[in-house]
Design a protein around this motif. Structure first.
Motif, mmCIF file in Angstrom:
data_model
loop_
_atom_site.group_PDB
_atom_site.id
_atom_site.type_symbol
_atom_site.label_atom_id
_atom_site.label_comp_id
_atom_site.label_asym_id
_atom_site.label_seq_id
_atom_site.Cartn_x
_atom_site.Cartn_y
_atom_site.Cartn_z
ATOM 1 N N LEU A 1 119.489 66.820 0.115
ATOM 2 C CA LEU A 1 119.751 66.814 -1.103
ATOM 3 C C LEU A 1 119.053 68.460 -0.672
ATOM 4 O O LEU A 1 118.700 69.577 -1.267
ATOM 5 N N THR A 2 119.710 69.368 0.039
ATOM 6 C CA THR A 2 120.038 70.716 0.036
ATOM 7 C C THR A 2 121.098 71.909 -0.666
ATOM 8 O O THR A 2 122.058 70.826 -1.051
ATOM 9 N N GLY A 3 120.879 72.576 -1.273
ATOM 10 C CA GLY A 3 121.656 73.090 -2.719
ATOM 11 C C GLY A 3 121.723 72.381 -3.895
ATOM 12 O O GLY A 3 119.993 72.630 -4.298
ATOM 13 N N LEU A 4 122.177 71.382 -3.836
ATOM 14 C CA LEU A 4 122.265 70.664 -5.205
ATOM 15 C C LEU A 4 121.802 69.255 -4.833
ATOM 16 O O LEU A 4 120.822 68.510 -4.843
ATOM 17 N N PHE A 5 123.023 68.305 -4.222
ATOM 18 C CA PHE A 5 122.907 67.685 -3.813
ATOM 19 C C PHE A 5 123.412 66.955 -2.935
ATOM 20 O O PHE A 5 124.801 67.495 -2.637
ATOM 21 N N TRP B 1 137.284 73.725 -2.389
ATOM 22 C CA TRP B 1 136.281 73.047 -1.805
ATOM 23 C C TRP B 1 135.339 74.043 -1.651
ATOM 24 O O TRP B 1 135.924 75.672 -1.334
ATOM 25 N N TYR B 2 134.242 74.773 -1.369
ATOM 26 C CA TYR B 2 133.537 75.456 -1.539
ATOM 27 C C TYR B 2 132.720 75.971 -0.168
ATOM 28 O O TYR B 2 133.154 75.320 0.029
ATOM 29 N N ASP B 3 132.818 77.131 0.205
ATOM 30 C CA ASP B 3 132.597 78.036 1.170
ATOM 31 C C ASP B 3 132.165 78.939 1.533
ATOM 32 O O ASP B 3 132.586 80.100 0.435
ATOM 33 N N ALA B 4 130.710 79.448 1.490
ATOM 34 C CA ALA B 4 129.562 80.600 1.541
ATOM 35 C C ALA B 4 130.955 82.080 1.560
ATOM 36 O O ALA B 4 130.696 82.445 1.023
ATOM 37 N N ASN B 5 131.432 82.057 2.753
ATOM 38 C CA ASN B 5 132.239 83.267 3.523
ATOM 39 C C ASN B 5 133.738 83.247 2.200
ATOM 40 O O ASN B 5 133.880 83.776 3.164
ATOM 41 N N THR B 6 133.870 82.563 1.390
ATOM 42 C CA THR B 6 135.101 83.048 1.331
ATOM 43 C C THR B 6 135.371 84.256 1.004
ATOM 44 O O THR B 6 136.258 85.451 1.375
ATOM 45 N N ASP C 1 129.197 73.831 3.949
ATOM 46 C CA ASP C 1 128.267 75.176 3.656
ATOM 47 C C ASP C 1 126.959 74.581 4.030
ATOM 48 O O ASP C 1 126.367 74.048 5.206
ATOM 49 N N PRO C 2 126.124 76.258 4.427
ATOM 50 C CA PRO C 2 125.289 76.221 5.560
ATOM 51 C C PRO C 2 124.114 75.835 5.636
ATOM 52 O O PRO C 2 123.796 75.522 6.446
ATOM 53 N N ASP C 3 123.974 75.400 4.294
ATOM 54 C CA ASP C 3 122.627 74.780 4.027
ATOM 55 C C ASP C 3 122.799 73.213 4.412
ATOM 56 O O ASP C 3 121.348 72.456 4.989
ATOM 57 N N ASP C 4 124.270 72.608 4.242
ATOM 58 C CA ASP C 4 123.781 71.426 3.832
ATOM 59 C C ASP C 4 124.929 70.744 4.790
ATOM 60 O O ASP C 4 126.254 70.515 4.630
ATOM 61 N N PRO C 5 125.196 71.849 6.246
ATOM 62 C CA PRO C 5 127.027 71.629 6.879
ATOM 63 C C PRO C 5 127.641 70.118 7.432
ATOM 64 O O PRO C 5 129.236 70.496 7.379
ATOM 65 N N LYS D 1 127.887 74.316 -6.190
ATOM 66 C CA LYS D 1 128.740 73.009 -5.128
ATOM 67 C C LYS D 1 127.933 71.906 -4.582
ATOM 68 O O LYS D 1 126.362 72.082 -5.619
ATOM 69 N N THR D 2 128.996 70.680 -4.535
ATOM 70 C CA THR D 2 127.664 69.274 -5.074
ATOM 71 C C THR D 2 129.220 69.012 -4.416
ATOM 72 O O THR D 2 130.167 69.446 -4.582
ATOM 73 N N THR D 3 128.484 67.585 -3.646
ATOM 74 C CA THR D 3 130.196 66.368 -2.911
ATOM 75 C C THR D 3 130.776 65.865 -4.116
ATOM 76 O O THR D 3 130.207 66.050 -4.766
ATOM 77 N N PRO D 4 131.787 65.654 -3.745
ATOM 78 C CA PRO D 4 132.839 65.163 -5.029
ATOM 79 C C PRO D 4 132.640 64.014 -5.573
ATOM 80 O O PRO D 4 133.430 64.158 -6.051
ATOM 81 N N GLU D 5 131.743 63.673 -4.763
ATOM 82 C CA GLU D 5 131.539 61.917 -5.301
ATOM 83 C C GLU D 5 130.298 62.034 -6.334
ATOM 84 O O GLU D 5 130.013 60.630 -6.784
ATOM 85 N N SER D 6 129.435 63.202 -6.650
ATOM 86 C CA SER D 6 128.863 63.665 -7.805
ATOM 87 C C SER D 6 128.564 62.970 -8.855
ATOM 88 O O SER D 6 129.769 63.414 -9.541
ATOM 89 N N GLY D 7 127.936 62.592 -9.263
ATOM 90 C CA GLY D 7 128.251 62.131 -11.007
ATOM 91 C C GLY D 7 126.681 62.551 -11.786
ATOM 92 O O GLY D 7 125.797 61.934 -11.145
ATOM 93 N N LEU D 8 126.601 63.659 -12.224
ATOM 94 C CA LEU D 8 125.126 64.220 -12.641
ATOM 95 C C LEU D 8 125.338 64.189 -14.300
ATOM 96 O O LEU D 8 125.641 64.904 -14.800
#
Length: 358
Positions: free
Chosen positions: A12-16, A278-283, A302-306, A335-342
């Motif tokens: 659970l780094t960043g969001l989920f 896609w999320y890339d912190a350095n885009t 995601d550098p917090d959760d590579p 950002k969050t993983t593509p499978e996430s339901g929130l």
């Protein structure tokens, strides 16, 4: 068991992390229903507005932005059509009725998929962890550290778009509220059925700005708390006290607040919205010389959760406040993983001008 997983900083780094988003984490499958998705009867869908193409300064150039919003850079986008508001429960129900689609949160996860998402050496999960479900906002009654999201989120078996807070809940009175508990794949499937697509991150931010130049919010630079309520956000002390000054505790019916300059509603607050990228912190470091119609990076980082590639979400939600999130700024990225339901995540769609408008 789930409490241990939700507290795990690796997951659970960043969001989920992927583990919290039932329905599978091994790879990134293409959107699919339990039957073919074809353009159906979309008469129940909302109208779209034309967003005129142009050039804008994407991201932030000062201390108002987070590191992944820097540097600000010039981007050009072509004209496109956009939904005036977030996709509602009524609209999503029409899609499900037409296709028989089953969302990610309504599908059980296999033990093999779950193990691939856990740190090496983790014990095998028990059967209760494999049940369909999603994350539900469960606020405490006291102040808690902001770095421990397990204090206000819990996994609830049976939570889904039709039962956003668990099996005891329903959407009978929420037809005009944004649909939630939908994954990126679910949003993609809906968009395909509707003859639309998800917006790129650049399109989303350009539209959110509503024609304003380098302003902090969709309505300009006036503080969120100044004057009448401008968006559905958290009022009070997050996550334990919400004064509902803006009129709502959770989601609000779409269009409850004034639109921006492009006549788009809820581009700030209410629910986060999936983007195609896609999320890339350095885009932005790579894009600072300017680009036309950027479609985002080829893969997520995601550098917090590579170990977990993620998709971009934008706009903030009813859970955002100045003391915690500030996600309702037009340049804010999450950002969050593509499978996430929130419980605070939905989407809206766009259509290229070259496509036939419904």
């Amino acid at each position: 068991m789930w409490k241990k997983l939700i507290s795990n900083p690796v997951i659970l780094t960043g969001l989920f992390g992927c583990i919290l988003a039932t329905g599978g984490c091994a790879g990134q499958p293409a959107p699919q229903a339990n039957q073919s998705i074809v353009a159906g009867d979309t008469a129940a869908l909302q109208q779209m507005v034309l967003i005129p193409g142009g050039t804008f300064r994407m991201g932030a150039d000062d201390s108002t932005g987070m590191p992944d919003e820097l540097p600000g850079h010039t981007v050009q986008v072509d004209s496109f059509w956009m939904d005036t508001h977030e996709v509602t429960n009524r609209e999503f129900a029409a899609f499900v009725a037409a296709t028989g689609y089953i969302t990610t949160a309504e599908k059980p996860i296999s033990k093999e998929e779950l193990m691939q998402s856990l740190p090496p050496g983790s014990p095998e999960p028990d059967s209760s962890m494999l049940a369909p479900g999603a994350l539900v906002f469960s606020p405490p009654d006291h102040a808690v550290p902001f770095d421990d999201v397990s204090q206000w989120w819990r996994f609830v078996a049976g939570a889904s778009w039709q039962h956003p807070e668990g099996p005891h809940s329903n959407i009978d009175s929420l037809a005009n509220h944004p649909v939630t508990q939908v994954s990126w794949m679910d949003a993609q499937a809906f968009a395909q059925w509707a003859g639309k697509r998800l917006p790129t991150e650049a399109e989303w931010e350009y539209a959110a700005r509503g024609g304003l130049r380098e302003q902090v919010y969709p309505w300009g630079n006036e503080a969120l708390t100044a004057g009448k309520a401008k968006a559905n956000t958290w009022n009070g002390n997050f996550p334990y006290r919400n004064t509902t000054t803006d009129g709502f505790y959770g989601t609000a019916p779409v269009g409850s607040y004034s639109p921006n300059g492009y006549q788009l509603y809820d581009m700030s607050g209410n629910v986060w919205e999936w983007c195609a990228d896609w999320y890339d912190a350095n885009t932005y470091l790579r894009d600072e010389k300017g680009v036309t119609n950027p479609a985002g990076p080829g893969k997520g980082f995601d550098p917090d959760d590579p170990g977990q590639p993620k998709r971009v979400i934008r706009g903030g939600s009813f859970m955002c406040s100045d003391e915690y999130c500030r996600g309702y700024r037009v340049s804010a990225r999450m950002k969050t993983t593509p499978e996430s339901g929130l419980a605070n995540l939905g989407f809206r769609c766009v259509r290229s001008v070259a496509q036939r408008r419904q």
